[in-house]
Design a protein around this motif. Structure first.
Motif, PDB file in Angstrom:
ATOM      1  N   GLY A 251      52.817 -36.685  64.188  1.00  0.00           N
ATOM      2  CA  GLY A 251      53.201 -35.698  65.187  1.00  0.00           C
ATOM      3  C   GLY A 251      54.668 -35.800  65.545  1.00  0.00           C
ATOM      4  O   GLY A 251      55.363 -34.792  65.711  1.00  0.00           O
TER       5      GLY A 251
ATOM      6  N   ARG B 203      42.888 -21.277  74.200  1.00  0.00           N
ATOM      7  CA  ARG B 203      42.368 -22.608  73.924  1.00  0.00           C
ATOM      8  C   ARG B 203      43.022 -23.189  72.679  1.00  0.00           C
ATOM      9  O   ARG B 203      43.239 -22.502  71.684  1.00  0.00           O
ATOM     10  N   ARG B 204      43.298 -24.498  72.726  1.00  0.00           N
ATOM     11  CA  ARG B 204      43.843 -25.217  71.566  1.00  0.00           C
ATOM     12  C   ARG B 204      42.762 -26.131  71.019  1.00  0.00           C
ATOM     13  O   ARG B 204      42.165 -26.919  71.751  1.00  0.00           O
TER      14      ARG B 204
ATOM     15  N   ASP C 170      50.857 -30.441  70.302  1.00  0.00           N
ATOM     16  CA  ASP C 170      49.994 -30.903  71.399  1.00  0.00           C
ATOM     17  C   ASP C 170      50.039 -32.415  71.576  1.00  0.00           C
ATOM     18  O   ASP C 170      49.022 -33.069  71.780  1.00  0.00           O
ATOM     19  N   ILE C 171      51.256 -32.972  71.516  1.00  0.00           N
ATOM     20  CA  ILE C 171      51.439 -34.413  71.700  1.00  0.00           C
ATOM     21  C   ILE C 171      52.408 -34.646  72.853  1.00  0.00           C
ATOM     22  O   ILE C 171      53.474 -34.030  72.919  1.00  0.00           O
ATOM     23  N   SER C 172      52.016 -35.501  73.796  1.00  0.00           N
ATOM     24  CA  SER C 172      52.880 -35.871  74.921  1.00  0.00           C
ATOM     25  C   SER C 172      53.545 -37.207  74.631  1.00  0.00           C
ATOM     26  O   SER C 172      52.867 -38.206  74.386  1.00  0.00           O
TER      27      SER C 172
ATOM     28  N   ARG D 138      41.930 -32.620  69.953  1.00  0.00           N
ATOM     29  CA  ARG D 138      42.281 -33.426  71.121  1.00  0.00           C
ATOM     30  C   ARG D 138      43.772 -33.380  71.395  1.00  0.00           C
ATOM     31  O   ARG D 138      44.592 -33.216  70.483  1.00  0.00           O
ATOM     32  N   HIS D 139      44.127 -33.502  72.648  1.00  0.00           N
ATOM     33  CA  HIS D 139      45.524 -33.682  73.030  1.00  0.00           C
ATOM     34  C   HIS D 139      45.913 -35.136  72.792  1.00  0.00           C
ATOM     35  O   HIS D 139      45.153 -36.055  73.107  1.00  0.00           O
TER      36      HIS D 139
ATOM     37  N   LEU E  52      55.368 -31.056  72.011  1.00  0.00           N
ATOM     38  CA  LEU E  52      54.221 -30.694  72.832  1.00  0.00           C
ATOM     39  C   LEU E  52      53.757 -29.272  72.526  1.00  0.00           C
ATOM     40  O   LEU E  52      52.556 -29.010  72.359  1.00  0.00           O
ATOM     41  N   GLU E  53      54.707 -28.359  72.416  1.00  0.00           N
ATOM     42  CA  GLU E  53      54.359 -26.960  72.185  1.00  0.00           C
ATOM     43  C   GLU E  53      53.669 -26.759  70.837  1.00  0.00           C
ATOM     44  O   GLU E  53      52.664 -26.045  70.743  1.00  0.00           O
ATOM     45  N   HIS E  54      54.182 -27.389  69.804  1.00  0.00           N
ATOM     46  CA  HIS E  54      53.696 -27.110  68.450  1.00  0.00           C
ATOM     47  C   HIS E  54      52.591 -28.054  67.992  1.00  0.00           C
ATOM     48  O   HIS E  54      51.763 -27.666  67.160  1.00  0.00           O
TER      49      HIS E  54
END
Length: 395
Positions: free
Chosen positions: A360, A2-3, A326-328, A6-7, A322-324
Motif C-alpha cells: 500500500g 461503500r469500499r 484505504d490505508i492510514s 478492510r481498512h 488513504l484515498e486510493h
C-alpha cells in the motif's frame, strides 16, 4: 460509497483490536463493587504485572497515556523539584510540558530526534549535580514520533555510575508488549504505559508500575493529587477493587490480551516485532528513502518513521494513499510535521499484513509521484524469507 475490503489502520497506535479482545469487551458490564468483580480486578492487576515483569504494584487508571504521565509525576515529586528529561522526540517533549505545568523544573538534554536517549550524556549531567537536586530522570523507551528506542538498562547503569539518587521514570506507552521490557530487572522506579498499542486494546487504560523506592517517595511528595493518588488505589486493589468506577469492559479485554500474549510467548512477541521492523526498514531503503532513526541498534520494531524526499509533502502522500488504497499511515509530529510518515507494525500483526501494508505504501508513493525506486516490498519479503517466524521451519 461503500469500499470493499478492510481498512488498513497502520498508524503506530491505536493498533487494530483482535476479534477475541472485542468479544471480551462486549460482555455485559457488572457491578464494580459486587463479589464477581473482584475476580476480574484481581486477574487484571496480577496479570499486567507479568507484562511489565514486576512483582511490585501496577496501578490501572481509566485514562489515556497522558494521564499516566501526570500520575507518575504528581505521586512522587514536589513543586520546584528538578527533573531531567531527554529530547528523543514529540512525546518526550509533551511529557516535559506536563512537568512544567505542574511547576516542576524540567530540564532537557537536547537531541536530534534520530536516536534514543544517550546514557553517557545522562551520566555526565547527573555527575554535575553534586547536591543531588535532580529528583527524577524521565526517559521515553520507544519514541512513537521517531521510531527510536532508548537503552533503558544502560541508562539505569548511567544513573548508578553517577552515584545519583534520582528516581528513574520510563514511558513505554508504545513499547510495552511489543519490545522487551523489564521493570524490576532494569531498576525502573515508575513505568508508564497505555492500553492501545502492544496490549491490542482500544484507548482508555493507562498504567503506573511503581517500585518500593517510588512508593516511599510518594509518602513525601507534595504535588497536589486526587484522581491519580497511588495511595487511594493501593488499598482497594489488594482485594481486586478500585476507589472509583473502573473501565470494567476494558479490564475484560485486558485479561484476554494478557492471555493472548502469554499464549504466543512474550519472547516470541518481541522477536516478531523486531523481525517486522527489520523488514520494513529494508523496504524503505530499497525505495531509496531514509529511515528517521539513524542510530544503528536503536531502531524500533513498533513502527518505522520515513523521511520524505526534499520538496515533497508527507501529508499529501498520506492523503493520496488513504484515498486510493484505504490505508492510514501516521503523520509527522511537531518538528518533523509534513516531513515524515510513520508505518505502524505493532500489535496483532503478521507477515502477510506487513507485506500488504508495504505494498500500500509503495503504490501510494507511485500514485503521489514521490520519487522512489521499485522493489521495497520484494526487499521486505527477502528479509521475511531469510528469518522465518516462530513455528515456521527455516529452509
Amino acid at each position: 460509497m461503500r469500499r470493499a475490503g478492510r481498512h488498513f489502520l497502520q498508524i503506530p497506535g491505536p493498533s487494530a483490536v483482535p476479534e477475541q479482545i472485542l468479544q471480551a469487551i462486549s460482555r455485559q458490564t457488572i457491578d464494580h463493587r459486587g463479589p464477581d468483580f473482584a475476580k476480574v480486578g484481581q486477574r487484571a492487576l496480577s496479570g499486567i504485572k507479568t507484562i511489565f515483569k514486576t512483582v511490585q504494584p501496577v496501578i490501572i487508571y481509566p485514562s489515556s497515556g497522558t494521564g499516566g504521565w501526570e500520575a507518575a509525576l504528581v505521586n512522587s515529586l514536589s513543586p520546584g523539584d528538578r527533573v531531567l528529561m531527554f529530547e528523543t522526540g514529540h512525546f518526550a517533549t509533551l511529557w516535559k510540558k506536563i512537568a512544567e505545568k505542574l511547576e516542576l523544573r524540567a530540564e532537557f538534554i537536547e537531541g536530534d530526534w534520530r536516536g534514543g536517549a544517550d546514557p553517557d550524556r545522562i551520566e555526565a549531567y547527573l555527575a554535575e549535580d553534586k547536591s543531588q537536586e535532580i529528583k527524577a530522570v524521565c526517559v521515553v523507551h520507544n519514541e512513537t514520533s521517531t521510531g527510536s528506542v532508548s537503552p533503558i538498562a544502560a541508562i539505569r547503569k548511567a544513573i548508578d555510575n553517577a552515584g545519583h539518587s534520582a528516581l528513574f521514570m520510563v514511558d513505554t506507552i508504545s513499547g510495552l508488549a511489543s519490545l522487551d521490557y523489564r521493570h524490576d530487572e532494569w531498576g525502573v522506579d515508575v513505568t508508564v504505559s497505555g492500553s492501545q498499542k502492544g496490549l491490542m486494546l482500544p484507548p482508555g487504560l493507562s498504567f503506573n508500575a511503581i517500585s518500593e523506592k517510588a512508593q516511599a517517595a510518594n509518602t513525601k511528595a507534595t504535588l497536589k493529587r486526587s484522581y491519580w493518588d497511588w495511595a487511594d488505589m493501593l488499598g482497594p486493589n489488594k482485594s481486586g477493587y478500585f476507589p472509583y468506577t473502573p473501565a470494567t469492559n476494558l479490564l475484560y479485554g485486558l485479561n484476554e490480551a494478557v492471555d493472548m500474549l502469554h499464549e504466543e510467548g512474550l519472547d516470541n512477541v518481541f522477536a516478531r516485532h523486531a523481525r517486522h521492523g527489520q523488514a520494513a526498514r529494508a523496504a524503505v531503503r530499497a525505495w531509496g528513502l531514509d529511515v528517521l532513526c539513524a542510530t544503528q541498534g536503536q531502531e524500533s520494531g513498533v513502527l518505522t518513521a520515513v523521511l520524505m524526499p526534499e520538496g515533497h509533502s508527507a501529508d499529501k502522500f498520506r492523503a493520496t494513499a488513504l484515498e486510493h488504497f484505504d490505508i492510514s499511515l501516521g503523520n509527522g509530529l511537531s518538528k518533523v510535521a509534513d516531513r515524515v510518515f510513520r508505518i505502524g507494525h505493532l500489535g496483532d500483526f503478521n507477515d502477510l499484513m506487513l507485506v500488504a501494508t508495504l505494498a500500500g505504501v509503495e503504490m501510494g508513493l507511485t500514485k503521489a509521484k514521490v520519487p522512489h525506486n521499485c522493489g521495497g516490498v520484494t526487499a521486505a519479503m527477502e528479509i521475511l524469507d531469510r528469518t522465518p517466524s516462530v513455528g515456521v521451519a527455516a529452509k
